[in-house]
Design an enzyme around this catalytic site. Structure first.
Site, PDB file in Angstrom:
ATOM      1  N   ASP A  40       3.302  -8.956 -12.832  1.00  0.00           N
ATOM      2  CA  ASP A  40       3.669  -9.972 -11.833  1.00  0.00           C
ATOM      3  C   ASP A  40       3.493 -11.402 -12.357  1.00  0.00           C
ATOM      4  OD1 ASP A  40       4.295  -7.937 -10.124  1.00  0.00           O
ATOM      5  OD2 ASP A  40       2.466  -8.064  -8.936  1.00  0.00           O
ATOM      6  N   ARG A  97       8.857 -14.665   0.187  1.00  0.00           N
ATOM      7  CA  ARG A  97       8.344 -13.325   0.482  1.00  0.00           C
ATOM      8  C   ARG A  97       6.898 -13.196   0.039  1.00  0.00           C
ATOM      9  NH1 ARG A  97      11.732  -8.277  -1.299  1.00  0.00           N
ATOM     10  NH2 ARG A  97       9.713  -7.481  -0.629  1.00  0.00           N
ATOM     11  N   ARG A 151      12.360   2.126  -9.250  1.00  0.00           N
ATOM     12  CA  ARG A 151      11.185   2.283  -8.396  1.00  0.00           C
ATOM     13  C   ARG A 151      11.211   3.534  -7.499  1.00  0.00           C
ATOM     14  NH1 ARG A 151       9.278  -3.494  -6.229  1.00  0.00           N
ATOM     15  NH2 ARG A 151       7.257  -2.507  -6.316  1.00  0.00           N
ATOM     16  N   PRO A 152      11.121   4.705  -8.128  1.00  0.00           N
ATOM     17  CA  PRO A 152      11.090   5.943  -7.335  1.00  0.00           C
ATOM     18  C   PRO A 152       9.765   6.103  -6.580  1.00  0.00           C
ATOM     19  CG  PRO A 152      10.719   6.420  -9.660  1.00  0.00           C
ATOM     20  CD  PRO A 152      11.010   4.940  -9.565  1.00  0.00           C
ATOM     21  N   VAL A 153       9.708   7.079  -5.658  1.00  0.00           N
ATOM     22  CA  VAL A 153       8.461   7.341  -4.927  1.00  0.00           C
ATOM     23  C   VAL A 153       7.985   8.784  -5.162  1.00  0.00           C
ATOM     24  CG1 VAL A 153       8.724   5.586  -3.123  1.00  0.00           C
ATOM     25  CG2 VAL A 153       9.791   7.827  -2.810  1.00  0.00           C
ATOM     26  N   ARG A 201       9.688  -2.887   0.340  1.00  0.00           N
ATOM     27  CA  ARG A 201       9.299  -1.550  -0.084  1.00  0.00           C
ATOM     28  C   ARG A 201       7.895  -1.158   0.367  1.00  0.00           C
ATOM     29  NH1 ARG A 201      11.695   0.907  -4.108  1.00  0.00           N
ATOM     30  NH2 ARG A 201       9.746   1.955  -4.555  1.00  0.00           N
ATOM     31  N   ILE A 236       6.029  -2.259 -17.463  1.00  0.00           N
ATOM     32  CA  ILE A 236       5.877  -1.608 -16.159  1.00  0.00           C
ATOM     33  C   ILE A 236       7.227  -1.361 -15.491  1.00  0.00           C
ATOM     34  CG2 ILE A 236       4.713  -1.695 -13.895  1.00  0.00           C
ATOM     35  CD1 ILE A 236       2.744  -1.731 -16.215  1.00  0.00           C
ATOM     36  N   LYS A 285      -1.235 -11.233  -1.383  1.00  0.00           N
ATOM     37  CA  LYS A 285      -0.168 -10.471  -0.717  1.00  0.00           C
ATOM     38  C   LYS A 285      -0.369  -8.973  -0.939  1.00  0.00           C
ATOM     39  CE  LYS A 285       3.886  -9.839  -2.908  1.00  0.00           C
ATOM     40  NZ  LYS A 285       4.441  -8.483  -3.085  1.00  0.00           N
ATOM     41  N   ASN A 286      -0.589  -8.581  -2.183  1.00  0.00           N
ATOM     42  CA  ASN A 286      -0.625  -7.148  -2.497  1.00  0.00           C
ATOM     43  C   ASN A 286      -1.928  -6.474  -2.084  1.00  0.00           C
ATOM     44  OD1 ASN A 286       1.964  -7.275  -3.366  1.00  0.00           O
ATOM     45  ND2 ASN A 286       1.465  -7.323  -5.568  1.00  0.00           N
ATOM     46  N   CYS A 340      15.248  -1.645  -6.389  1.00  0.00           N
ATOM     47  CA  CYS A 340      15.158  -3.051  -6.001  1.00  0.00           C
ATOM     48  C   CYS A 340      15.504  -3.915  -7.201  1.00  0.00           C
ATOM     49  CB  CYS A 340      13.792  -3.371  -5.435  1.00  0.00           C
ATOM     50  SG  CYS A 340      12.549  -3.554  -6.686  1.00  0.00           S
TER      51      CYS A 340
HETATM   52  N1  EPU Z   1       6.545   4.752 -10.407  1.00  0.00           N
HETATM   53  C1  EPU Z   1       7.168   5.970 -10.452  1.00  0.00           C
HETATM   54  N2  EPU Z   1       7.050   6.801  -9.387  1.00  0.00           N
HETATM   55  C2  EPU Z   1       6.336   6.459  -8.270  1.00  0.00           C
HETATM   56  C3  EPU Z   1       5.694   5.196  -8.229  1.00  0.00           C
HETATM   57  C4  EPU Z   1       5.811   4.361  -9.324  1.00  0.00           C
HETATM   58  O1  EPU Z   1       7.830   6.305 -11.441  1.00  0.00           O
HETATM   59  O2  EPU Z   1       6.258   7.269  -7.330  1.00  0.00           O
HETATM   60  C5  EPU Z   1       6.675   3.843 -11.560  1.00  0.00           C
HETATM   61  C6  EPU Z   1       7.434   2.556 -11.184  1.00  0.00           C
HETATM   62  O3  EPU Z   1       8.824   2.757 -11.218  1.00  0.00           O
HETATM   63  C7  EPU Z   1       6.940   1.601 -12.216  1.00  0.00           C
HETATM   64  C8  EPU Z   1       5.492   2.048 -12.442  1.00  0.00           C
HETATM   65  O4  EPU Z   1       5.387   3.364 -11.917  1.00  0.00           O
HETATM   66  O5  EPU Z   1       7.665   1.750 -13.398  1.00  0.00           O
HETATM   67  C9  EPU Z   1       4.449   1.192 -11.786  1.00  0.00           C
HETATM   68  O6  EPU Z   1       4.783   0.905 -10.471  1.00  0.00           O
HETATM   69  P1  EPU Z   1       3.706   0.849  -9.305  1.00  0.00           P
HETATM   70  O7  EPU Z   1       3.898   2.023  -8.431  1.00  0.00           O
HETATM   71  O8  EPU Z   1       2.347   0.575  -9.834  1.00  0.00           O
HETATM   72  O9  EPU Z   1       4.226  -0.437  -8.536  1.00  0.00           O
HETATM   73  P2  EPU Z   1       4.165  -0.588  -7.002  1.00  0.00           P
HETATM   74  O10 EPU Z   1       2.917   0.031  -6.496  1.00  0.00           O
HETATM   75  O11 EPU Z   1       5.457  -0.214  -6.383  1.00  0.00           O
HETATM   76  C10 EPU Z   1       2.759  -2.798  -6.977  1.00  0.00           C
HETATM   77  C11 EPU Z   1       2.961  -4.206  -6.504  1.00  0.00           C
HETATM   78  C12 EPU Z   1       3.997  -4.874  -7.376  1.00  0.00           C
HETATM   79  C13 EPU Z   1       3.490  -4.866  -8.809  1.00  0.00           C
HETATM   80  C14 EPU Z   1       3.188  -3.419  -9.252  1.00  0.00           C
HETATM   81  C15 EPU Z   1       2.571  -3.327 -10.620  1.00  0.00           C
HETATM   82  C16 EPU Z   1       2.465  -4.047  -4.155  1.00  0.00           C
HETATM   83  C17 EPU Z   1       2.952  -4.096  -2.753  1.00  0.00           C
HETATM   84  N3  EPU Z   1       3.382  -4.176  -5.113  1.00  0.00           N
HETATM   85  O12 EPU Z   1       4.027  -2.177  -6.855  1.00  0.00           O
HETATM   86  O13 EPU Z   1       4.109  -6.214  -6.914  1.00  0.00           O
HETATM   87  O14 EPU Z   1       4.421  -5.432  -9.662  1.00  0.00           O
HETATM   88  O15 EPU Z   1       2.298  -2.801  -8.313  1.00  0.00           O
HETATM   89  O16 EPU Z   1       1.395  -4.008 -10.670  1.00  0.00           O
HETATM   90  O17 EPU Z   1       1.273  -3.923  -4.395  1.00  0.00           O
HETATM   91  C18 EPU Z   1       5.118  -8.305  -6.715  1.00  0.00           C
HETATM   92  O18 EPU Z   1       4.143  -8.667  -6.036  1.00  0.00           O
HETATM   93  O19 EPU Z   1       5.993  -9.122  -7.137  1.00  0.00           O
HETATM   94  C19 EPU Z   1       5.283  -6.902  -7.040  1.00  0.00           C
HETATM   95  C20 EPU Z   1       6.438  -6.381  -7.454  1.00  0.00           C
END
Ligand code: EPU
Length: 458
Positions: A347, A439, A160-162, A131, A369, A46-47, A155
């Site tokens: 995950d 999902r 989960r900020p961006v 997201r 995480i 999926k990811n 979520c």
């Molecule tokens: N973070 C920030 N700011 C940002 C982005 C991330 O503070 O702008 C923080 C997050 O809040 C978190 C950490 O960085 O504490 C790591 O988050 P990351 O950005 O790596 O997660 P993600 O990219 O949103 C992906 C997967 C998730 C998986 C995580 C960690 C996808 C679509 N989603 O999310 O998958 O848990 O990486 O490996 O690739 C799942 O499949 O169940 C799932 C949640």
């Protein structure tokens, strides 16, 4: 408009052949006690599929995405791409693998024609549902110089900020405004930059890497994520004509190019689905061979699972993992801390927590995480599990037997943990709200049933 209508119909027709039966039923009934025996094919990740689908926006033409998992998040992204003007169609190649499990003739190759993308405006409802659809922002900006996408909120697993996405896109020259819940980005000219991520975020790395492929000059992403899904996306972009180096390391270098071309790409196997089935065997006992997977993606997981006493044989060339355990053998407790790849994946934290609830001692599972990823614990307690959460750790005192109960799924991986816990519990476990499960898993229940689990969708 006509085009848009037609796309919606095609998607409905295609997605329904796998998913309408799932939609009607939102509960899984699991009767514990049956060992799992047999062979299973692992689906595409999926990811990996989600960013690969977003990357098709970067070019103009026909892509063929093989091994694309048929699951809800992918369907949502197909809807989103279609709403922008792309044409998405599943190829009807009969897929023996899926047929064997689901009795549906659907293939897993998705054809996407991005030639007619005419909108740069992503509908709020679709981005709210998932997201990862935020990842269309950078590719739209890179191809059209403008994009408008809803800002994702928090979520089930944390805030989960961006902010990394925002800082990175601004460094590449984007103007970023938030208005009425939407992010609007514009840029007349995107220019390569040196970007240091505060944390190796998976989707931020993917987002910035995709955008940087079409920037002028060179971009360096330091502290980049090293997940196999990031590497897969980078290799797809290189196959499209991008110039990316350092994939799989924490320093990714991207030399911008003028244009990219469509490709045929095969999505890598889902390491999280693989790990989920391994832990299902850890709980239910049995002997299962997982095929079409990549054992090396799971080194940290396999190391920990072997410490629990689970027997695991791997064959990297054949892409197979055999996992076996006698039903009544008690597992050893282990301590695990989640971390970015190549560490133990967040995950799989919920599934491991469920498995350790059946071990012969005390395990400590620490989540590094996400801030709120222990919502499965209250539900596992309803089965009689002895688990308490202190700060970011779950302290789990294993028990010989848990007892079935009605449970509510709270997020994707939590749902999987409850289902596999039910396989080991005495009596019936009903897991409600399993739309979360659908999902991110391609028919987890169907696959479990195929290897002997007593599980029904109601
Ligand atoms: N973070 C920030 N700011 C940002 C982005 C991330 O503070 O702008 C923080 C997050 O809040 C978190 C950490 O960085 O504490 C790591 O988050 P990351 O950005 O790596 O997660 P993600 O990219 O949103 C992906 C997967 C998730 C998986 C995580 C960690 C996808 C679509 N989603 O999310 O998958 O848990 O990486 O490996 O690739 C799942 O499949 O169940 C799932 C949640």
């Amino acid at each position: 408009m006509n085009n848009r209508r037609r796309n919606e119909k095609e998607i409905d027709k295609d997605t329904l052949c796998v998913n309408d039966a799932q939609d009607a039923h939102n509960m899984l009934l699991v009767r514990g006690g049956s060992p799992l025996i047999g062979e299973l094919e692992i689906s595409g990740a999926k990811n990996a599929a989600l960013p690969v689908l977003c990357a098709t926006i970067l070019s103009n033409g026909i892509f063929e995405i093989e091994n694309c998992p048929r699951l809800k998040d992918v369907f949502t992204l197909i809807e989103l791409l279609s709403s922008l003007g792309a044409r998405c169609e599943w190829q009807d190649e009969p897929d023996e693998r899926q047929g064997a499990i689901t009795n549906t003739p659907c293939g897993t190759t998705l054809k996407i024609n991005t030639a007619n993308i005419a909108s740069q405006d992503a509908p709020s409802e679709l981005v709210r549902r998932m997201r990862a659809s935020f990842l269309v922002l950078g590719p739209l900006l890179a191809r059209f110089g403008i994009a408008r996408v809803p800002l994702p909120g928090g979520c089930e697993i944390g805030s989960r900020p961006v902010n990394f996405h925002e800082a990175g896109l601004k460094a590449l020259g984007a103007r970023w405004h938030v208005k009425e819940g939407f992010v609007e980005v514009t840029a007349r000219r995107l220019k390569g930059a040196d970007i240091v991520l505060d944390f190796p975020s998976v989707t931020a790395t993917e987002h910035l890497m995709m955008t940087a492929t079409l920037c002028e000059g060179k971009t360096i992403i330091e502290n980049a994520a090293r997940e196999p899904e990031v590497e897969d996306l980078g290799q797809m972009l290189n196959a499209m004509g991008a110039r990316i180096e350092g994939l799989g390391t924490s320093k990714i270098m991207i030399q911008g190019v003028k244009r990219l071309s469509p490709v045929r790409w095969r999505v890598i196997p889902d390491r999280i689905e693989t790990g989920t089935f391994m832990m299902a065997v850890g709980i239910a006992g049995g002997d299962v061979t997982l095929k079409g997977t990549m054992p090396s993606y799971l080194d940290a997981v396999i190391t920990k699972l072997r410490l629990t006493g689970l027997d695991i044989e791997t064959d990297e060339n054949a892409g197979a993992i055999r996992v076996f355990k006698k039903r009544h053998k008690r597992l050893n407790p282990v301590d695990v801390t989640t971390s970015p790849y190549p560490g133990f994946p967040t995950d799989l934290q919920a599934q491991l927590t469920a498995m350790m609830a059946f071990s012969s001692g005390v395990s400590v599972v620490t989540e590094q995480i996400f801030e709120n990823r222990f919502r499965h614990v209250d539900e596992l307690r309803r089965l009689g599990a002895d688990i308490r959460v202190e700060h970011r750790s779950a302290i789990i005192k294993g028990k010989e037997m848990l007892t079935g109960a009605p449970l509510t799924a709270t997020d994707l991986r939590a749902s999987a943990s409850l289902v596999i816990a039910g396989l080991g519990a005495d009596g019936e476990t009903a897991v409600f709200d399993i739309h979360h499960l659908d999902r991110g898993y391609e028919r987890l229940d169907g696959k479990l049933r195929a290897i002997g689990a007593d599980i029904d969708r109601r």
